[in-house]
Design a protein around this motif. Structure first.
Motif, mmCIF file in Angstrom:
data_model
loop_
_atom_site.group_PDB
_atom_site.id
_atom_site.type_symbol
_atom_site.label_atom_id
_atom_site.label_comp_id
_atom_site.label_asym_id
_atom_site.label_seq_id
_atom_site.Cartn_x
_atom_site.Cartn_y
_atom_site.Cartn_z
ATOM 1 N N MET A 1 10.988 -18.948 61.270
ATOM 2 C CA MET A 1 10.183 -19.429 60.148
ATOM 3 C C MET A 1 10.830 -20.671 59.532
ATOM 4 S SD MET A 1 7.631 -19.222 58.069
ATOM 5 C CE MET A 1 6.952 -17.682 58.681
ATOM 6 N N LEU A 2 10.041 -21.688 59.345
ATOM 7 C CA LEU A 2 10.527 -22.880 58.657
ATOM 8 C C LEU A 2 10.269 -22.744 57.156
ATOM 9 C CD1 LEU A 2 9.277 -25.723 61.043
ATOM 10 C CD2 LEU A 2 11.575 -24.730 60.883
ATOM 11 N N TYR A 3 11.095 -23.432 56.381
ATOM 12 C CA TYR A 3 10.982 -23.386 54.924
ATOM 13 C C TYR A 3 10.958 -24.797 54.366
ATOM 14 C CZ TYR A 3 12.233 -18.506 55.624
ATOM 15 O OH TYR A 3 12.244 -17.209 56.063
ATOM 16 N N ARG A 4 10.301 -24.952 53.236
ATOM 17 C CA ARG A 4 10.326 -26.217 52.510
ATOM 18 C C ARG A 4 10.741 -25.925 51.076
ATOM 19 N NH1 ARG A 4 5.085 -29.604 55.023
ATOM 20 N NH2 ARG A 4 5.797 -29.350 57.191
ATOM 21 N N LYS A 5 11.507 -26.833 50.507
ATOM 22 C CA LYS A 5 12.035 -26.603 49.169
ATOM 23 C C LYS A 5 10.992 -26.915 48.103
ATOM 24 C CE LYS A 5 17.002 -27.107 49.929
ATOM 25 N NZ LYS A 5 18.232 -27.847 49.559
ATOM 26 N N ASN A 6 10.950 -26.040 47.117
ATOM 27 C CA ASN A 6 10.190 -26.340 45.905
ATOM 28 C C ASN A 6 10.956 -27.455 45.207
ATOM 29 O OD1 ASN A 6 9.363 -26.459 43.214
ATOM 30 N ND2 ASN A 6 8.990 -24.251 43.076
ATOM 31 N N VAL B 1 10.804 -28.624 42.369
ATOM 32 C CA VAL B 1 11.061 -28.388 40.951
ATOM 33 C C VAL B 1 12.340 -27.587 40.751
ATOM 34 C CG1 VAL B 1 10.201 -27.291 38.827
ATOM 35 C CG2 VAL B 1 8.615 -28.545 40.332
ATOM 36 N N ASN B 2 12.528 -26.524 41.565
ATOM 37 C CA ASN B 2 13.709 -25.684 41.368
ATOM 38 C C ASN B 2 14.605 -25.580 42.607
ATOM 39 O OD1 ASN B 2 12.336 -23.899 43.102
ATOM 40 N ND2 ASN B 2 11.602 -22.618 41.414
ATOM 41 N N GLN B 3 14.225 -26.273 43.691
ATOM 42 C CA GLN B 3 15.003 -26.334 44.929
ATOM 43 C C GLN B 3 15.078 -25.009 45.690
ATOM 44 O OE1 GLN B 3 16.080 -29.413 46.125
ATOM 45 N NE2 GLN B 3 14.781 -29.973 44.389
ATOM 46 N N LYS B 4 14.254 -24.044 45.333
ATOM 47 C CA LYS B 4 14.231 -22.785 46.069
ATOM 48 C C LYS B 4 13.368 -22.929 47.314
ATOM 49 C CE LYS B 4 15.103 -19.764 42.115
ATOM 50 N NZ LYS B 4 14.622 -18.589 41.324
ATOM 51 N N GLU B 5 13.758 -22.224 48.363
ATOM 52 C CA GLU B 5 13.056 -22.349 49.631
ATOM 53 C C GLU B 5 11.849 -21.409 49.697
ATOM 54 O OE1 GLU B 5 15.912 -21.839 52.789
ATOM 55 O OE2 GLU B 5 16.173 -24.009 52.913
ATOM 56 N N LEU B 6 10.734 -21.985 50.132
ATOM 57 C CA LEU B 6 9.509 -21.217 50.327
ATOM 58 C C LEU B 6 9.117 -21.295 51.788
ATOM 59 C CD1 LEU B 6 7.431 -22.456 47.241
ATOM 60 C CD2 LEU B 6 8.731 -20.317 47.447
ATOM 61 N N SER B 7 8.700 -20.176 52.351
ATOM 62 C CA SER B 7 8.233 -20.187 53.739
ATOM 63 C C SER B 7 6.995 -21.067 53.831
ATOM 64 C CB SER B 7 7.915 -18.767 54.196
ATOM 65 O OG SER B 7 6.976 -18.138 53.338
ATOM 66 N N ILE B 8 6.909 -21.878 54.866
ATOM 67 C CA ILE B 8 5.757 -22.772 54.982
ATOM 68 C C ILE B 8 4.469 -21.989 55.209
ATOM 69 C CG2 ILE B 8 7.164 -24.692 55.807
ATOM 70 C CD1 ILE B 8 5.993 -24.184 58.619
ATOM 71 N N LEU B 9 4.595 -20.751 55.668
ATOM 72 C CA LEU B 9 3.453 -19.859 55.801
ATOM 73 C C LEU B 9 3.471 -18.860 54.659
ATOM 74 C CD1 LEU B 9 1.048 -18.636 57.419
ATOM 75 C CD2 LEU B 9 2.738 -17.251 58.657
ATOM 76 N N GLY B 10 2.401 -18.829 53.879
ATOM 77 C CA GLY B 10 2.273 -17.861 52.799
ATOM 78 C C GLY B 10 1.231 -16.817 53.147
ATOM 79 N N TYR B 11 1.356 -15.644 52.552
ATOM 80 C CA TYR B 11 0.432 -14.547 52.833
ATOM 81 C C TYR B 11 -0.660 -14.512 51.764
ATOM 82 C CZ TYR B 11 -0.701 -10.212 55.280
ATOM 83 O OH TYR B 11 -1.310 -9.263 56.068
ATOM 84 N N GLY B 12 -1.890 -14.810 52.167
ATOM 85 C CA GLY B 12 -3.023 -14.730 51.256
ATOM 86 C C GLY B 12 -3.552 -13.311 51.219
ATOM 87 N N CYS B 13 -3.558 -12.700 50.047
ATOM 88 C CA CYS B 13 -3.887 -11.270 49.928
ATOM 89 C C CYS B 13 -5.330 -10.999 49.522
ATOM 90 C CB CYS B 13 -2.932 -10.616 48.934
ATOM 91 S SG CYS B 13 -1.195 -10.712 49.416
#
Length: 391
Positions: free
Chosen positions: A1-6, A8-20
């Motif tokens: 899984m690749l990640y991109r940094k937010n 604003v706060n530099q936290k890593e988010l997975s480039i794929l998010g789960y839509g519920c």
């Protein structure tokens, strides 16, 4: 899984998010066991962003039950305030606390104003003290990031974006909406402000997978290596540095596995010049069904009568490229689910817009067609129901 940094706060988010939103159902209720199996598979493969909302029937409860089994600290929860239900001070707190209870948590990492489509509505919320409420929630650690989701044209998106010091935003964006909805211009505008941008409807609810014209499918099938329509659509998005997270409403293990596989190497620059040409050809095939050749450039705006011309044409075209239902849904969200209506029937036929249209569209004539085909008795019934529920 690749990640991109937010940013604003530099936290890593997975480039794929789960839509519920699209969990499978068992009868009329969400199939909890199946949904948990799919969410577990996603987390094990690195997905750390889960998006739900108050109005996604049963979704918050389903997600909360699952996360309470030891997964809460592995994910970022994004959920949404149904601001369109808020009529008095105290409503914000009531809905928020109900959401925390459903989710079985004491905080959410990402909290959105759900479908905040115009500045006027934000101003109304401010009159009820929403700025102070947000500050208090942040100070207490109950909300980490505040944002909004949006359906509408680029100009209105930019106005909402400028109306507050947001931490992030969420837009509908895909290769067919590049110049409609918030569009590429809106995406770039948010990126220039240093905000993470969350993408919804990356495949138009699956219609860019299962609803393609046969000639468009053939274009994809002719390419090597062989990629599914879903992979083409997702790679097109992840090719862009302005995109932070792409949401996918996964409700099958095979979907989770395919999307995670794509997200393992879909970096910025993953699309070649030839790939982009293929996408353009596919877009051309889909657009053969459109009624108005509007590119969404916005040169016709602002309309002195209050019509959101690009949004009207985009929804009208969606009726023919996708389906009647999707077109009507887009028309309601982008022109009617607003503090001030901006639908086609507001046109006074002054003609000023036509002087600025680089496509030479007979805008007055086409808006009359939009009114005829979109503002049907069903539309007016839905509008009346909406009016009773509004603010």
């Amino acid at each position: 899984m690749l990640y991109r940094k937010n940013p604003v706060n530099q936290k890593e988010l997975s480039i794929l998010g789960y839509g519920c939103l699209r969990f499978s159902k068992k009868g009329t209720a969400i199939d909890q066991e199946k949904a948990e199996e799919e969410m577990r598979a996603a987390i094990e493969r690195g997905v750390n962003y889960f998006d739900t909302a108050y109005t996604y029937g049963g979704s918050e409860v389903c997600l909360g039950k699952f996360l309470a089994k030891g997964y809460r600290d592995k994910v970022n929860i994004a959920t949404k305030l149904p601001h369109y239900f808020i009529k008095k001070e105290g409503d914000m707190e009531r809905y928020f606390l109900e959401e925390l209870k459903r989710l079985q948590t004491d905080h959410v990492e990402y909290y959105l104003m759900h479908m905040l489509n115009d500045v006027e509505r934000w101003e109304y919320l401010q009159s009820l003290g929403i700025r102070e409420w947000i500050e208090e929630k942040k100070a207490r650690g109950q909300i980490e990031n505040i944002g909004f989701s949006f359906h509408g044209g680029t100009d209105n998106f930019k106005k909402v974006l400028d109306a507050y010091d947001w931490d992030f935003c969420q837009i509908q964006y895909n290769y067919m909406d590049e110049h409609s909805q918030a569009g590429r211009r809106g995406l770039q505008y948010a990126h220039e402000k240093g905000l993470p941008v969350i993408i919804m409807e990356p495949l138009r609810g699956g219609r860019l997978v299962n609803g393609l014209p046969r000639d468009a499918e053939k274009l994809f099938e002719a390419e090597k290596p062989r990629r599914s329509p879903a992979e083409w659509g997702l790679r097109w998005l992840w090719n862009q540095p302005e995109v932070t997270v792409v949401l996918s409403g996964m409700n099958d293990i095979a979907q989770v596995e395919e999307n995670v596989r794509i997200a393992q190497d879909a970096e910025v620059g993953c699309m070649t010049e030839h790939d982009m040409e293929v996408i353009e050809k596919v877009r051309t095939e889909i657009n053969r069904a459109i009624r108005v050749p509007c590119t969404g450039c916005g040169y016709c705006m602002p309309c002195s009568a209050g019509v959101d011309i690009p949004a009207c044409f985009a929804a009208y075209n969606t009726r023919y490229t996708d389906s009647w239902f999707q077109g009507m849904k887009a028309y309601m969200m982008c022109t009617t689910f607003r503090t001030e209506l901006c639908n086609a029937s507001k046109c006074v036929k002054c003609g000023k817009c036509e002087q600025h249209c680089p496509q030479g569209i007979s805008i007055r004539k086409e808006l009359a067609q939009v009114k005829k085909h979109m503002e049907t008795p069903i539309y007016h019934i839905a509008k009346a129901i909406l009016k009773k529920r509004k603010y």
